[in-house]
Write a protein that holds these residues in place. Sequence first.
Motif, mmCIF file in Angstrom:
data_model
loop_
_atom_site.group_PDB
_atom_site.id
_atom_site.type_symbol
_atom_site.label_atom_id
_atom_site.label_comp_id
_atom_site.label_asym_id
_atom_site.label_seq_id
_atom_site.Cartn_x
_atom_site.Cartn_y
_atom_site.Cartn_z
ATOM 1 N N LEU A 74 -9.121 -6.775 -3.232
ATOM 2 C CA LEU A 74 -10.426 -6.434 -3.815
ATOM 3 C C LEU A 74 -11.558 -6.422 -2.796
ATOM 4 O O LEU A 74 -12.717 -6.587 -3.154
ATOM 5 N N ARG A 106 -12.611 -14.219 -3.512
ATOM 6 C CA ARG A 106 -11.729 -13.622 -4.513
ATOM 7 C C ARG A 106 -11.283 -14.656 -5.541
ATOM 8 O O ARG A 106 -11.312 -14.400 -6.750
ATOM 9 N N LYS A 144 -10.294 -4.879 -10.804
ATOM 10 C CA LYS A 144 -10.506 -6.299 -11.100
ATOM 11 C C LYS A 144 -9.775 -6.697 -12.372
ATOM 12 O O LYS A 144 -9.269 -7.825 -12.489
#
Length: 159
Positions: free
Chosen positions: A10, A17, A40
Amino acid sequence: MRHGKKFNHLGRKTAHRNAMLANMACSLIEHKRINTTLAKAKALRMYIEPIITKSKEDTTHNRRIVFSYLKNKFAVSELFQKISVKVADRPGGYVRIIKLGNRQGDNASMAMVELVDYNEIYNPNGAKKKKTTRRSKKKVDAAAPQAEVVNDAKESTEE
């Protein structure tokens, strides 16, 4: 190179994260449904499904393991008291991802993440609305003679 990296990073460092996924998981537990980007959402599903599986067995050890992931006492108690009871007979797949289209500002693909057992629309075993009938004529007819009797009694007392 990308050797052995099986999950989406991500675009964040590990600590960022993990904190983001923990916050999203707590929000999902609290609100039962959240909107986020599709990437996500998929990462959140991989993060929260093992946590919900752990919550099925309410032991001190499992509570400590779940708390080490979520870091929120309210979310942990909500998970073990309410959510685990609803998903007790489900073997997996506790989270549903529904695609919502693209975001206006940056055209990112959006998705809604929700707990499967908390959606009344898709859940066939959920609470169904009680059907109401419109048969009020019988009740009115039954009540009408009683009203006449009351009126006759009032007239006799007035005289």
